[in-house]
Write a protein that holds these residues in place. Structure first.
Motif, PDB file in Angstrom:
ATOM      1  N   THR A 193       0.842  -1.194   0.000  1.00 31.74           N
ATOM      2  CA  THR A 193       0.000   0.000   0.000  1.00 31.74           C
ATOM      3  C   THR A 193       0.879   1.246   0.000  1.00 31.74           C
ATOM      4  O   THR A 193       1.793   1.363   0.808  1.00 31.74           O
ATOM      5  CB  THR A 193      -0.920   0.025   1.242  1.00 31.74           C
ATOM      6  N   VAL A 194       0.590   2.151  -0.915  1.00 37.39           N
ATOM      7  CA  VAL A 194       1.288   3.440  -0.969  1.00 37.39           C
ATOM      8  C   VAL A 194       0.227   4.511  -0.769  1.00 37.39           C
ATOM      9  O   VAL A 194      -0.782   4.541  -1.479  1.00 37.39           O
ATOM     10  CB  VAL A 194       2.003   3.628  -2.325  1.00 37.39           C
ATOM     11  N   LYS A 195       0.447   5.390   0.228  1.00 34.32           N
ATOM     12  CA  LYS A 195      -0.582   6.384   0.547  1.00 34.32           C
ATOM     13  C   LYS A 195      -0.448   7.626  -0.336  1.00 34.32           C
ATOM     14  O   LYS A 195      -0.268   8.736   0.139  1.00 34.32           O
ATOM     15  CB  LYS A 195      -0.487   6.762   2.021  1.00 34.32           C
ATOM     16  N   LYS A 196      -0.490   7.380  -1.626  1.00 31.55           N
ATOM     17  CA  LYS A 196      -0.396   8.473  -2.599  1.00 31.55           C
ATOM     18  C   LYS A 196      -1.345   8.172  -3.745  1.00 31.55           C
ATOM     19  O   LYS A 196      -1.805   7.045  -3.914  1.00 31.55           O
ATOM     20  CB  LYS A 196       1.027   8.557  -3.162  1.00 31.55           C
ATOM     21  N   VAL A 197      -1.604   9.200  -4.579  1.00 30.69           N
ATOM     22  CA  VAL A 197      -2.458   9.020  -5.751  1.00 30.69           C
ATOM     23  C   VAL A 197      -1.626   8.369  -6.858  1.00 30.69           C
ATOM     24  O   VAL A 197      -0.608   8.924  -7.265  1.00 30.69           O
ATOM     25  CB  VAL A 197      -3.004  10.378  -6.245  1.00 30.69           C
ATOM     26  N   PRO A 198      -2.028   7.194  -7.346  1.00 30.89           N
ATOM     27  CA  PRO A 198      -1.251   6.558  -8.412  1.00 30.89           C
ATOM     28  C   PRO A 198      -1.502   7.244  -9.762  1.00 30.89           C
ATOM     29  O   PRO A 198      -2.614   7.678 -10.036  1.00 30.89           O
ATOM     30  CB  PRO A 198      -1.783   5.119  -8.429  1.00 30.89           C
ATOM     31  N   LYS A 199      -0.454   7.354 -10.564  1.00 35.21           N
ATOM     32  CA  LYS A 199      -0.586   8.030 -11.869  1.00 35.21           C
ATOM     33  C   LYS A 199      -1.457   7.246 -12.832  1.00 35.21           C
ATOM     34  O   LYS A 199      -2.379   7.780 -13.423  1.00 35.21           O
ATOM     35  CB  LYS A 199       0.800   8.250 -12.477  1.00 35.21           C
ATOM     36  N   THR A 200      -1.146   5.971 -13.007  1.00 33.15           N
ATOM     37  CA  THR A 200      -1.896   5.189 -14.006  1.00 33.15           C
ATOM     38  C   THR A 200      -2.403   3.877 -13.399  1.00 33.15           C
ATOM     39  O   THR A 200      -1.822   2.817 -13.602  1.00 33.15           O
ATOM     40  CB  THR A 200      -0.988   4.857 -15.214  1.00 33.15           C
TER      41      THR A 200
END
Length: 256
Positions: A193-200
């Motif tokens: 899990t990465v707490k950021k907005v994914p680009k694609t």
């Protein structure tokens, strides 16, 4: 928290470290009292669990970041088993530092206060939830805890590892409309899990509102019903979402 049917201590330890304590990252961003507690501090606390996770919470002048490993921590807390570590989270085990004993004041005072604030949000009382601002912050923090727990359960829980084994490589964007976003990254059937907005992102699942997300987290509404009414929107690779939702169904067992 321990001894629940169909859950296991090792998975619980990973959730407690990465999903529960990991949410201190977000707490220090959105709660003024938490931020103030560490405003003039630069100190790190490492948790080394035998047969389980190992990570360090780094506090730096109002911010908090969780990093893997305990090589560079100021205070190191070793646990001889996952059960002992879960006991610390439950408040039944008091850890003894193997490093940084002179800094124990931070642990006993500020760190305990931080976890108390977090607990108040994650196990909110009906009374606290009457306050709209508290309700929103509590739901946002729950969102991050749950998003992080999905990966830990997918990687360690026996039942959920089966679901993870069917997931192809890619990124799922999980979000609340107008609110927080996280990415569930799948590679070789391992989740992160990465707490950021994914680009694609390859797949998307969005809760239509804070209220919808909250009611779902609290088990008051059914996710399938919400998809039917459009309160939950999904798109992209549906098989990824199906398997993630199976894992999501087990999050409640561990975070109950």
């Amino acid at each position: 928290m321990t001894g629940r049917h169909n859950t296991d201590e090792t998975t619980m330890a990973y959730i407690n470290l990465y999903a529960v304590l990991g949410t201190l990252e977000n707490l220090c961003r959105i709660d003024e009292e938490a931020k103030a507690l560490i405003q003039d501090k630069k100190i790190s606390v490492g948790f080394a669990v035998t047969g389980g996770p190992s990570a360090t919470l780094c506090f730096d002048h109002g911010s908090c970041v969780l990093k893997n490993g305990t090589e560079h921590c100021d205070i190191r807390l070793p646990f001889s088993s996952v059960k002992k570590f879960n006991g610390m989270i439950d408040g039944t085990v008091t850890p003894i530092p193997s490093k940084g004993f002179t800094k124990i004041g931070f642990l006993l005072k500020d760190f305990v206060r931080l976890t108390d604030i977090l607990t108040r949000y994650l196990r909110a009382s009906e009374e606290d939830l009457q306050d709209p601002e508290f309700y929103e912050k509590s739901t946002i923090l729950m969102f991050y805890t749950i998003a992080s727990a999905i990966s830990q359960i997918g990687n360690h829980d026996k039942v959920s590892r089966t679901s993870a084994s069917y997931m192809s490589d890619g990124i799922i964007k999980l979000s609340i409309a107008g609110g927080p976003t996280a990415a569930i990254c799948v590679k070789n059937h391992k989740l992160m899990t990465v707490k950021k907005v994914p680009k694609t992102p390859d797949a998307r699942m969005e809760f239509g509102s804070i209220r919808t997300a909250r009611d779902l987290f609290d088990g008051k509404i059914n996710s399938l019903a919400c998809i039917g009414t459009g309160e939950i929107r999904m798109g992209g690779m549906i098989s990824m979402l199906d398997n993630m939702n199976r894992i999501l169904d087990r999050v409640g067992l561990y975070l109950a």
